[in-house]
Write an enzyme that holds these catalytic residues in place. Sequence first.
Site, mmCIF file in Angstrom:
data_model
loop_
_atom_site.group_PDB
_atom_site.id
_atom_site.type_symbol
_atom_site.label_atom_id
_atom_site.label_comp_id
_atom_site.label_asym_id
_atom_site.label_seq_id
_atom_site.Cartn_x
_atom_site.Cartn_y
_atom_site.Cartn_z
ATOM 1 C CB SER A 202 8.778 17.741 0.909
ATOM 2 O OG SER A 202 7.536 17.112 1.017
ATOM 3 C CB CYS A 440 -11.692 -13.488 -3.085
ATOM 4 S SG CYS A 440 -11.336 -13.432 -1.316
#
Length: 518
Positions: A202, A440
């Site tokens: 594609s 985090c």
Amino acid sequence: MAPKDVDYSLYLVTDNTPAILGDRDLVSVVQAAVQGGATIVQLRDKTSDTGDLVRIAKELHQVTKPAGVPLLINDRVDVALASGVEGVHIGQDDLDYKTTRKILGPEAIIGVTANSLEEALIAARDGADYLGLGAVFATPTKENTKSIPGTAGIQHILTRLAEEKLDVKTVGIGGINAKNAQRVLYQSASATKKLDGIAVVSAIMAAENPEEAAEDLEMLIKIPPPFAKSIAKSALTLSDIQTKVPAIIAKVAAKKPLCHNMTNLVVQNFAANVALAVGCSPIMSNNGLEAADLAALGGSLVINMGTTTTDMRANHLTALAAYNAVGGPAIFDPVGAGATQERRNGVKALMAGGYFDIIKGNENEIRTVSGAAGVKQHGVDSGTSQLSREERIALVKTTAQREKNVILMTGATDFISDGERTFAVSNGHELLGEITGSGCTLGTTIAGIVAVERKDKLLGALAGVLMYEIAAERAAKRGDVKGPGTFVPAFIDELYNIRQESVAGDGSWAQAAKVEIV
Ligand code: 3NM
């Protein structure tokens, strides 16, 4: 052309289905692709009658042959013979390789689809000229692909082929396009063997301008991806680290880099304060559409997968592509990666969707990232360790080698590796485990630092770990710290103090570093 002289670098597979070709003429699209730089073409047509197939093959051959581009036919040895093209590509359910070779003779180019290591080894031992290895990524063009090995799986196949001294050419196929072609070639390469090309359907056949699409791909595959440019792996002693790290922190403070946080809703405020204390300029944006503008400002991105949703994943992927495109450092914090199926899927999608310069997590998270089966994580906590020290060292090292990045596994002792250099860090304080977001915000700290320390990302990450953990040790010792609640502001103060000392040229804080070369 002898099979061994074939250029497999940009392999075009045709598709005549309306979803891909639209109402355009197949021969014209292939002609444009060849003009643009396709180096080999395969006619893949699962629906036309034999007579039509031979006619199409002959028409295509009139385009490819004068350009010196070999034309192969998918599946159909009879069509290849009747049309006089250079060879065939056979799948696992087609005529077998040996019979195909007998029919077509020694000069024909014969390639085989291999969706697994076993299939690859068998086809290579049989003597196939090349293997189509896939599917690298899931693709709507072929929905019934047997497996999706990804770049890590392809790399494993390449390594094994080299170990067996099987000198077969290889192309990757499945979901490859201009956005990921360089990364596929870069991340799938093993130390001993790399892909000879990429095969696309594609990306060229469905492109508005197939010539430009081929030209673009041809240009991209010749150069390494932007994020692979600056890899310096000089040896580091403890004393090098103690000298270099404060200088890096001072440089961060001077540059005040943008630190783009896509993070969970629990830690957003804390992460922004940590980034400021470290000396960065935080921006907390979970909107992927802002990422291209932000990436252009020269900072870094941290993607923290906590409190994830499907929408958020799409935003993460958009942002990651934006930072990858300009070589801006991207850090992945796969929070709770092993806790739920949704998060395991998230890890797979993000790692297939882009390149992370650094991946940081606890033992279960890094095991999930490595693809280990059966990881059971209780919520986002690190939980008890399942691995020995040696196993943890081996895991960070092999995962970093495979991903061509830096892997940091946090714990009472942290292990960090870029695949060549591996360190154990045993700084930190148990109060970090008593507050939310300490993992985090370590990700935020590291992201901010590698925005500036781009050449040696392992050293940058190590600087982040040391600044963060030594600040925690200093905070915990303070008389005003009575527990987790008073620890948080003291910790932010100590990050700030370490930054200010570094700016003033006093790097003595780094003498507290407990780093071992392992
Ligand atoms: N073979 P696109 S994937 C023809 O995995 C084919 O063997 C595959 O299409 C395999 O480039 C595939 O559009 C389709 O993703 C590739």
